[in-house]
Design a protein around this motif. Structure first.
Motif, mmCIF file in Angstrom:
data_model
loop_
_atom_site.group_PDB
_atom_site.id
_atom_site.type_symbol
_atom_site.label_atom_id
_atom_site.label_comp_id
_atom_site.label_asym_id
_atom_site.label_seq_id
_atom_site.Cartn_x
_atom_site.Cartn_y
_atom_site.Cartn_z
ATOM 1 N N GLU A 184 30.739 23.154 31.745
ATOM 2 C CA GLU A 184 31.752 23.965 32.424
ATOM 3 C C GLU A 184 31.061 24.610 33.608
ATOM 4 O OE1 GLU A 184 34.874 26.752 30.288
ATOM 5 O OE2 GLU A 184 33.034 26.490 29.133
ATOM 6 N N LEU A 185 31.775 24.730 34.717
ATOM 7 C CA LEU A 185 31.216 25.327 35.930
ATOM 8 C C LEU A 185 32.047 26.522 36.358
ATOM 9 C CD1 LEU A 185 29.507 25.015 38.733
ATOM 10 C CD2 LEU A 185 31.564 23.821 39.522
ATOM 11 N N ALA A 186 31.368 27.544 36.894
ATOM 12 C CA ALA A 186 32.051 28.603 37.643
ATOM 13 C C ALA A 186 31.223 28.868 38.887
ATOM 14 C CB ALA A 186 32.199 29.866 36.806
ATOM 15 N N ALA A 187 31.829 28.766 40.046
ATOM 16 C CA ALA A 187 31.125 28.954 41.325
ATOM 17 C C ALA A 187 32.136 29.452 42.358
ATOM 18 C CB ALA A 187 30.483 27.651 41.786
ATOM 19 N N LEU A 188 32.604 30.667 42.155
ATOM 20 C CA LEU A 188 33.700 31.176 42.987
ATOM 21 C C LEU A 188 33.221 31.704 44.338
ATOM 22 C CD1 LEU A 188 35.788 33.170 40.378
ATOM 23 C CD2 LEU A 188 36.528 31.141 41.634
ATOM 24 N N PRO A 189 33.924 31.297 45.408
ATOM 25 C CA PRO A 189 33.663 31.900 46.716
ATOM 26 C C PRO A 189 34.173 33.340 46.755
ATOM 27 C CG PRO A 189 35.229 30.048 46.887
ATOM 28 C CD PRO A 189 34.963 30.269 45.441
ATOM 29 N N LEU A 190 33.636 34.120 47.670
ATOM 30 C CA LEU A 190 34.134 35.484 47.897
ATOM 31 C C LEU A 190 35.478 35.396 48.628
ATOM 32 C CD1 LEU A 190 30.796 37.097 49.147
ATOM 33 C CD2 LEU A 190 31.758 37.118 46.830
ATOM 34 N N PRO A 191 36.297 36.412 48.519
ATOM 35 C CA PRO A 191 37.615 36.358 49.195
ATOM 36 C C PRO A 191 37.502 36.667 50.694
ATOM 37 C CG PRO A 191 37.419 38.389 47.955
ATOM 38 C CD PRO A 191 36.163 37.614 47.676
ATOM 39 N N LEU A 192 36.719 35.862 51.392
ATOM 40 C CA LEU A 192 36.486 36.063 52.824
ATOM 41 C C LEU A 192 37.640 35.432 53.604
ATOM 42 C CD1 LEU A 192 32.691 35.101 52.755
ATOM 43 C CD2 LEU A 192 33.613 37.392 53.180
ATOM 44 N N VAL A 193 38.390 36.253 54.303
ATOM 45 C CA VAL A 193 39.638 35.795 54.920
ATOM 46 C C VAL A 193 39.402 34.896 56.137
ATOM 47 C CG1 VAL A 193 41.763 36.588 56.060
ATOM 48 C CG2 VAL A 193 40.968 37.704 53.981
ATOM 49 N N GLU A 194 38.407 35.231 56.934
ATOM 50 C CA GLU A 194 38.200 34.482 58.176
ATOM 51 C C GLU A 194 37.123 33.402 58.064
ATOM 52 O OE1 GLU A 194 39.938 34.720 60.864
ATOM 53 O OE2 GLU A 194 41.118 36.472 60.307
ATOM 54 N N ALA A 195 36.468 33.304 56.913
ATOM 55 C CA ALA A 195 35.168 32.622 56.903
ATOM 56 C C ALA A 195 35.216 31.102 56.778
ATOM 57 C CB ALA A 195 34.285 33.193 55.795
#
Ligand SMILES: Nc1ccccc1C(=O)C[C@H](N)C(=O)O
Ligand SMILES: [Zn+2]
Ligand SMILES: [Zn+2]
Length: 208
Positions: A184-195
């Protein structure tokens, strides 16, 4: 339950970054002595530092930004395969791998040995692999490499082909100690709106 294993590069001020890119720096900007209550840090970094995801906007001005990415992609079953000593990563290299039901594919190449330095060259993903992976249902491709294209590439054919086939990119994993198999994997991006990209904390745990 098996334990979660960290497969992320540690973010230290001497972490190897893309040549010419912003160095990583963490510092206390407001110390407990100064503020009277707390230490407050400040981070300066490129969005493509260490273990990170690419948003299509990284290589396509019309592409999705980090906030537009479907978080479902970054959590769930993942298959780790080991391809040591390959010159490139193409259909031939993956011919022995059974991709039935694999949505997230993590490739361990072991080819970035000295993590203190940015590599001179890497085995690139062959653009033709994108269609093949997509036919097999892969939606996320992760690698223990800083790019899916040759380091001197300006055209970035693998980035573009993967995107065209709806396959998302996870780069800079640490897989040296990870046996091939189902996780199982978890690798969430940050909630960066413009990135155009985001650092992630990537973790896996063995299924079963
Ligand atoms: N940071 C850079 C600076 C200049 C040129 C490329 C990069 C990259 O990061 C490319 C790499 N394929 C990446 O997606 O992480
Ligand atoms: Zn990147
Ligand atoms: Zn990339």
């Amino acid at each position: 339950m098996n334990k979660w294993i960290d497969i992320s590069q540690q973010l230290t001020n001497d972490i190897a970054v893309w040549p010419g890119d912003t160095p990583f720096n963490y510092k206390i900007n407001w110390s407990k002595e100064e503020s009277g209550s707390v230490n407050v840090g400040e981070i300066t970094m490129s969005t493509h530092t260490g273990t990170h995801i690419d948003a299509p906007y990284h290589f396509d001005n019309e592409g999705k930004k980090v906030i537009d990415l479907d978080i479902q992609l970054y959590i769930g079953p993942a298959c780790v395969v080991h391809l040591p000593n390959v010159k490139s990563i193409g259909i031939k290299e993956l011919s022995e791998v059974n991709l039935d039901g694999v949505t997230r594919l993590l490739i361990r190449t072991d080819s970035w040995q000295n993590r203190k330095e940015f590599p001179q060259s890497i085995p690139p993903v062959e653009p033709e692999l994108a269609a093949y992976l997509s036919e097999n249902g892969v939606r996320l491709l992760g690698l223990d490499l800083p790019s899916v294209d040759p380091l001197d590439s300006k055209e970035l054919p693998a980035h573009h082909e993967l995107n065209r086939f709806g396959i998302h990119i996870l780069e800079g994993l640490l897989l040296d100690e990870i046996e091939p198999g189902d996780y199982e994997l978890a690798a969430l991006p940050l909630p960066l709106v413009e990135a155009d990209g985001s650092p992630v904390r990537a973790v896996i745990r063995k299924l079963g």
